[in-house]
Design an enzyme around this catalytic site. Structure first.
Site, short mmCIF file in Angstrom:
data_model
loop_
_atom_site.label_atom_id
_atom_site.label_comp_id
_atom_site.label_asym_id
_atom_site.label_seq_id
_atom_site.Cartn_x
_atom_site.Cartn_y
_atom_site.Cartn_z
N ARG A 39 0.82 -1.18 0.06
CA ARG A 39 -0.10 0.04 0.03
C ARG A 39 0.99 1.32 0.04
O ARG A 39 0.41 2.25 -0.36
CB ARG A 39 -0.75 0.02 1.32
CG ARG A 39 -2.07 -1.03 1.20
CD ARG A 39 -3.07 -0.74 2.07
NE ARG A 39 -4.16 -1.96 2.14
CZ ARG A 39 -5.02 -1.98 2.91
NH1 ARG A 39 -5.24 -1.10 3.78
NH2 ARG A 39 -5.96 -2.93 2.75
N ASP A 152 -15.16 8.59 9.92
CA ASP A 152 -14.06 7.79 9.56
C ASP A 152 -12.94 8.48 9.33
O ASP A 152 -12.69 9.68 9.05
CB ASP A 152 -14.38 6.88 8.10
CG ASP A 152 -13.67 5.40 8.28
OD1 ASP A 152 -14.24 4.67 8.32
OD2 ASP A 152 -12.35 5.65 7.77
#
Length: 285
Positions: A39, A152
Site C-alpha cells: 500500500r 471515519d
C-alpha cells in the site's frame, strides 16, 4: 522497474508502525508487513523517494496535513456491506420503536430527537442501512429531529459514502424488498435516495483525537473498528463512548469484539450489543 515493491527493513517497519500508532491509534501486527509494502510503495514512489527510510524522514520533517492523511488512508482497512450483522438492525428497530412510543427528548422545533453515531462508517453501507431500516419501519421518523453522524478516519472512503452511489453487485444477498429501496443510477450502479442521504452527515474523525461533539447519542455503532487498536486504546475509546451515549442507549460492536474484558461501563444485553450499566444494573444476558 518502477512498479516493483520497495524493500522494507525491520527498522523501517517498526518506524512506520510507531507513526501510524501515534497518529491514529492503529496497532499494526507483524503480519501486516506485506500490506504496508503493497500500500505504501506507490505513495513513496509518487513522492519521488527511494526508500521507506526516506519516507519516514519525510513524514517527520516535511509532510503537510494532506500527506499525513494519505499515509493514514493507505494503512486503513475497509470491509463492509449493507445489512451486515443483521441482528443489530433488528434490535435497533425494536429499540427505536420504544422511543417512538415515549420520546426521551426534544430537538429542533420541539420535534422528538433521535441521534445515532456510526463510528468507522467506511464507504457508508452501515449508516445507510441504519437509515433505510428505520425509515422503512417508522416513516414518521421523517417528521422527527432525526440525524445520523457517520465518521471515519479515511477521507477516501468518506467521498464514496457521501456520493451514495454503489455497484449493483454491492446489493448481492439482499431481498427484493430491500433492493427496491435503491434508485437506479446506471447500467451497473444504484443510488441511495436523496431523502435518506439527507439524514446523514459524513465527517472525518480520528477517534483518538478530541471529539467535536458531546452527545448524547441514542445509539452508537462501532463495529470492527477496535480490532485495529491495542488494549489501552480500546479502554480509552469505550470510556469516551460511554460518556456520549444516552444512559438508556445501546452500543453495537463487531462480531469478533468483546467489551467484557475492556470496559466496565457497559453490560452485554445480546450478541455484541451493550448498554450502559446505569440503564439496567445487571446484565440481561
Amino acid at each position: 522497474m518502477e512498479n516493483l515493491e520497495i524493500p522494507l527493513s525491520d527498522e523501517e517497519f517498526v518506524a512506520i508502525k510507531q507513526r501510524v500508532y501515534k497518529i491514529a491509534g492503529i496497532s499494526l501486527s507483524d503480519a501486516k508487513r506485506t500490506l504496508v509494502i503493497s500500500r505504501l510503495t506507490k505513495v513513496v514512489r509518487g513522492l519521488g523517494l527511494r526508500s521507506f527510510s526516506d519516507y519516514v524522514d519525510f513524514l517527520d520533517r516535511g509532510a503537510d496535513a494532506d500527506q499525513v492523511q494519505t499515509f493514514v488512508n493507505a494503512l486503513t482497512t475497509n470491509l463492509t456491506r449493507f445489512y451486515r450483522e443483521e441482528h443489530h438492525f433488528a434490535h435497533l428497530v425494536d429499540y427505536v420503536g420504544t422511543l417512538i412510543e415515549n420520546p426521551p427528548r426534544r430537538g429542533a422545533g420541539g420535534k422528538p430527537r433521535l441521534r445515532i453515531w456510526s463510528a468507522g462508517c467506511s464507504t457508508g453501507q452501515e449508516p445507510y442501512t441504519i437509515a433505510l431500516a428505520l425509515i422503512d419501519a417508522y416513516p414518521q421518523l421523517k417528521r422527527w429531529d432525526f440525524r445520523i453522524l457517520a465518521t471515519d478516519i479515511d477521507t477516501n472512503v468518506l467521498k464514496t459514502a457521501s456520493a451514495g452511489i454503489y455497484k449493483k453487485t454491492d446489493l448481492a444477498g439482499l431481498s427484493a424488498q430491500r433492493m427496491a429501496f435503491f434508485e437506479n443510477a446506471g447500467p451497473d450502479t444504484v443510488a441511495i435516495p436523496r431523502a435518506i442521504r439527507e439524514l446523514i452527515a459524513f465527517k472525518p474523525l480520528n477517534l483518538i483525537t478530541e471529539w467535536p461533539f458531546k452527545g448524547p447519542f441514542d445509539v452508537i455503532f462501532c463495529r470492527n473498528v477496535v480490532i485495529y487498536f491495542d488494549r489501552p486504546t480500546q479502554e480509552k475509546l469505550f470510556e469516551r463512548m460511554a460518556s456520549v451515549l444516552s444512559p438508556s442507549g445501546f452500543l453495537y460492536i463487531g462480531h469478533s469484539e468483546n467489551l467484557n474484558s475492556v470496559n466496565s461501563r457497559f453490560d452485554r444485553v445480546g450478541k455484541t450489543i451493550y448498554r450502559p450499566k446505569t440503564a439496567m444494573g445487571r446484565s440481561a444476558a
